[in-house]
Design an enzyme around this catalytic site. Structure first.
Site, PDB file in Angstrom:
ATOM      1  N   LYS A  35      12.154   8.051 -12.272  1.00  0.00           N
ATOM      2  CA  LYS A  35      12.073   7.281 -11.028  1.00  0.00           C
ATOM      3  C   LYS A  35      12.248   5.786 -11.322  1.00  0.00           C
ATOM      4  CE  LYS A  35       9.389   8.931  -7.608  1.00  0.00           C
ATOM      5  NZ  LYS A  35       8.218   9.289  -6.810  1.00  0.00           N
ATOM      6  N   CYS A 263       1.331  14.146   5.401  1.00  0.00           N
ATOM      7  CA  CYS A 263       0.017  13.580   5.739  1.00  0.00           C
ATOM      8  C   CYS A 263      -0.838  14.456   6.645  1.00  0.00           C
ATOM      9  CB  CYS A 263       0.199  12.205   6.370  1.00  0.00           C
ATOM     10  SG  CYS A 263       0.820  11.003   5.196  1.00  0.00           S
ATOM     11  N   LYS A 324      10.604  15.643   9.900  1.00  0.00           N
ATOM     12  CA  LYS A 324      11.021  14.826  11.039  1.00  0.00           C
ATOM     13  C   LYS A 324      12.317  14.116  10.659  1.00  0.00           C
ATOM     14  CE  LYS A 324       8.229  10.740  10.087  1.00  0.00           C
ATOM     15  NZ  LYS A 324       7.351   9.782  10.705  1.00  0.00           N
TER      16      LYS A 324
HETATM   17  P1  NAD Z   1       4.413  10.149  -3.405  1.00  0.00           P
HETATM   18  O1  NAD Z   1       4.107  11.462  -4.002  1.00  0.00           O
HETATM   19  O2  NAD Z   1       5.723   9.903  -2.740  1.00  0.00           O
HETATM   20  O3  NAD Z   1       4.236   8.997  -4.505  1.00  0.00           O
HETATM   21  C1  NAD Z   1       3.164   8.930  -5.409  1.00  0.00           C
HETATM   22  C2  NAD Z   1       3.711   8.350  -6.725  1.00  0.00           C
HETATM   23  O4  NAD Z   1       2.632   8.023  -7.581  1.00  0.00           O
HETATM   24  C3  NAD Z   1       4.600   9.315  -7.522  1.00  0.00           C
HETATM   25  O5  NAD Z   1       5.864   8.716  -7.718  1.00  0.00           O
HETATM   26  C4  NAD Z   1       3.852   9.529  -8.836  1.00  0.00           C
HETATM   27  O6  NAD Z   1       4.720   9.677  -9.951  1.00  0.00           O
HETATM   28  C5  NAD Z   1       3.048   8.246  -8.938  1.00  0.00           C
HETATM   29  N1  NAD Z   1       1.848   8.305  -9.788  1.00  0.00           N
HETATM   30  C6  NAD Z   1       0.880   9.242  -9.830  1.00  0.00           C
HETATM   31  N2  NAD Z   1      -0.073   8.904 -10.728  1.00  0.00           N
HETATM   32  C7  NAD Z   1       0.285   7.705 -11.238  1.00  0.00           C
HETATM   33  C8  NAD Z   1      -0.290   6.807 -12.204  1.00  0.00           C
HETATM   34  N3  NAD Z   1      -1.463   7.068 -12.801  1.00  0.00           N
HETATM   35  N4  NAD Z   1       0.370   5.672 -12.490  1.00  0.00           N
HETATM   36  C9  NAD Z   1       1.543   5.382 -11.910  1.00  0.00           C
HETATM   37  N5  NAD Z   1       2.136   6.181 -10.988  1.00  0.00           N
HETATM   38  C10 NAD Z   1       1.513   7.319 -10.655  1.00  0.00           C
HETATM   39  O7  NAD Z   1       3.218   9.873  -2.369  1.00  0.00           O
HETATM   40  P2  NAD Z   1       3.249   9.017  -1.008  1.00  0.00           P
HETATM   41  O8  NAD Z   1       3.858   9.815   0.087  1.00  0.00           O
HETATM   42  O9  NAD Z   1       3.770   7.651  -1.295  1.00  0.00           O
HETATM   43  O10 NAD Z   1       1.688   8.917  -0.702  1.00  0.00           O
HETATM   44  C11 NAD Z   1       0.814   8.114  -1.475  1.00  0.00           C
HETATM   45  C12 NAD Z   1      -0.516   8.000  -0.749  1.00  0.00           C
HETATM   46  O11 NAD Z   1      -0.348   7.320   0.504  1.00  0.00           O
HETATM   47  C13 NAD Z   1      -1.154   9.349  -0.396  1.00  0.00           C
HETATM   48  O12 NAD Z   1      -2.546   9.237  -0.500  1.00  0.00           O
HETATM   49  C14 NAD Z   1      -0.754   9.555   1.053  1.00  0.00           C
HETATM   50  O13 NAD Z   1      -1.652  10.378   1.746  1.00  0.00           O
HETATM   51  C15 NAD Z   1      -0.800   8.131   1.578  1.00  0.00           C
HETATM   52  N6  NAD Z   1       0.048   7.886   2.740  1.00  0.00           N
HETATM   53  C16 NAD Z   1       1.310   8.412   2.804  1.00  0.00           C
HETATM   54  C17 NAD Z   1       2.122   8.135   3.909  1.00  0.00           C
HETATM   55  C18 NAD Z   1       3.514   8.711   4.000  1.00  0.00           C
HETATM   56  O14 NAD Z   1       4.103   8.640   5.072  1.00  0.00           O
HETATM   57  N7  NAD Z   1       4.081   9.271   2.940  1.00  0.00           N
HETATM   58  C19 NAD Z   1       1.646   7.314   4.941  1.00  0.00           C
HETATM   59  C20 NAD Z   1       0.361   6.772   4.834  1.00  0.00           C
HETATM   60  C21 NAD Z   1      -0.427   7.063   3.732  1.00  0.00           C
END
Ligand code: NAD
Length: 437
Positions: A35, A263, A324
């Site tokens: 990534k 989510c 979506k």
């Molecule tokens: P995602 O899976 O797209 O991204 C998470 C990233 O974190 C991954 O790329 C992973 O490799 C990285 N990661 C994990 N452990 C790590 C570490 N120790 N060091 C560095 N990188 C690390 O997840 P997302 O959709 O971005 O969601 C992240 C958080 O935000 C979740 O808690 C989710 O519920 C919340 N959230 C998501 C959305 C959404 O629309 N996707 C909206 C609001 C809140």
């Protein structure tokens, strides 16, 4: 301000790019070397409108960098955001906090000087306390504060949501952390973004309560849609009729195949578990989750009924796979349950999605993926519209009718009008648009 963003997924990458665009110096960190290598080459690993340009601009102007190792970024940071995933824990539905705690340990090992550690990930109430405990245990004597700053952006509209939020919730009792957070979000102040300061636990609850409420609204209108089908009413008009009431509001009142995405399903489940553990079950949300679960397979039964009671040996064309439009995110997409249920009873499935097919291929077996909407419907016994991408809103319907083996359309997003479709000779089924007896 200098910001370190730990986790560069949908939330971390969008937040990091937007903070950089405000003028802050941001380092986005991710454990996944592929990534980070892609991002450094200027390739965006996810589909989000406008993100590619925003990342490129801020990289060019020197405010946005990427790395797999967090040491340098955390050492110089005023604030370190944790934006890693919090998926459902296998088996019990609690939020899996292992990524958050791992990130906290890694931050603790290298942080330097006063550091504000911010949980942006969606985390159950009390997680901030545990993060604080981990930091203190790993680095006794370190100078830091732990803040909750939940994120409310929507995939598909993430940049405008981040830059023009309805509100920014900041949960902390630490006056110095409050100042740092206010400074980070100051560029938004000019746009009168309402900053809401709360206690840390309150901020954590706000995120789950908000998502559970929206999931409830969707599920409510979906059940009203089922009622409309039985009694000869039109849910679209009902939604408008109630949505014009300011106390209710028009948003999240679109009947459809049930909520999905990264989510709502996991966050409703996590809230249910938290509330049960606290001895105060949230029964409405429990019902919402159960009703929504059943709805996706019920949509497959709708397709089977439209096909005359069986799909064995038939081909079903599915337009739209992502949960979506305007995202490539397939997590918990209704298409997954609907397609599997159709395959279970003997249907062959062809599918097309503008952005979701790469991810879909890793999740669905036995589907024939097509190059466009027309190739998808060609020779099929029925067309099912599962996601309302713009590209499906104005299909050449005469062409669709010629290409289909039988002109059956099941429109799970109500993007076409029943009268028009019937006039064109389709057998058309929408959601919640019953015919008067
Ligand atoms: P995602 O899976 O797209 O991204 C998470 C990233 O974190 C991954 O790329 C992973 O490799 C990285 N990661 C994990 N452990 C790590 C570490 N120790 N060091 C560095 N990188 C690390 O997840 P997302 O959709 O971005 O969601 C992240 C958080 O935000 C979740 O808690 C989710 O519920 C919340 N959230 C998501 C959305 C959404 O629309 N996707 C909206 C609001 C809140």
């Amino acid at each position: 301000m200098r910001v370190a963003m730990i986790g560069s997924g949908y939330v971390g990458l969008v937040s990091g790019a937007c903070f950089a665009d405000f003028g802050h110096v941001v380092a986005c960190i991710d454990k996944d070397p592929a990534k980070i290598a892609a991002l450094e080459r200027g390739e965006i690993p996810i589909y989000e409108p406008g993100l590619s340009e925003l990342v490129a601009k801020n990289m060019r102007e020197g405010r946005l960098t990427f790395a797999t190792d967090l040491t340098e970024a955390v050492r110089g940071a005023d604030a370190v955001f944790i934006a890693v995933g919090t998926p459902s824990r296998r088996g019990d539905g609690h939020a899996d906090l292992s990524y958050v705690y791992q990130a906290a340990r890694e931050i603790a090992a290298v942080m330097d000087g006063y550091t504000v550690v911010v949980t942006k990930s969606t985390v159950p109430v009390g997680t901030g306390d545990e993060v604080e405990r981990i930091l203190r245990e790993t680095r006794p004597g370190a100078n830091f504060a732990v803040v909750s700053n939940p994120e409310f952006l929507r995939e598909g509209a993430a940049i405008s949501d981040f830059k023009r939020p309805d509100r920014i919730v900041i949960g902390t009792d630490d006056p110095r952390a409050r100042e740092v957070m206010a400074e980070i979000y100051r560029p938004l102040y000019l746009n009168q973004a309402p900053l809401l300061f709360t206690g840390r636990r309150t901020a954590e609850v706000i995120k789950y309560a908000g998502n559970a409420f929206l999931a409830t609204k969707i599920t409510f209108i979906n059940e009203i849609a089922d009622l409309c089908e039985q009694v000869g009413a039109d849910v679209q008009e009902v939604a408008r009729g109630i949505g014009l009431d300011n106390r209710i509001g028009a948003k999240f009142l679109h009947a459809g195949p049930g909520f999905g995405g990264s989510c709502f399903p996991k966050d409703t489940l996590a809230l249910i578990k938290t509330a049960q553990d606290a001895g105060t079950p949230v029964r409405i949300v429990e019902t919402v989750a159960a009703v929504n679960d059943q709805r996706k397979r019920a949509m497959a039964r709708k397709v089977i009924a439209a096909c005359g009671g069986t799909v064995r040996g038939k081909t079903v064309a599915v337009l739209g796979l992502t949960f979506k439009p305007n995202t490539d995110d397939m997590r918990e997409a209704p298409s997954l349950s609907i397609i599997t249920a159709l395959q279970d009873v003997g249907a062959s499935v062809k599918a097309y999605d503008p952005e979701g097919m790469t991810q879909a291929k890793t999740l669905l077996d036995g589907v024939t993926y097509c190059t466009d909407a027309y190739a998808c419907v060609e020779g099929a016994d029925a067309l099912v519209i599962v996601t309302e991408w713009d590209a499906f809103r104005a299909l050449d319907l005469d062409r669709v009718k010629r290409l289909l083996k039988t002109p059956v359309v099941v429109d799970l997003r109500n993007i076409y009008r029943p009268e028009d479709m019937t006039k064109r000779g389709f057998t058309y089924v929408g959601v919640g648009r019953g015919r008067a007896p």
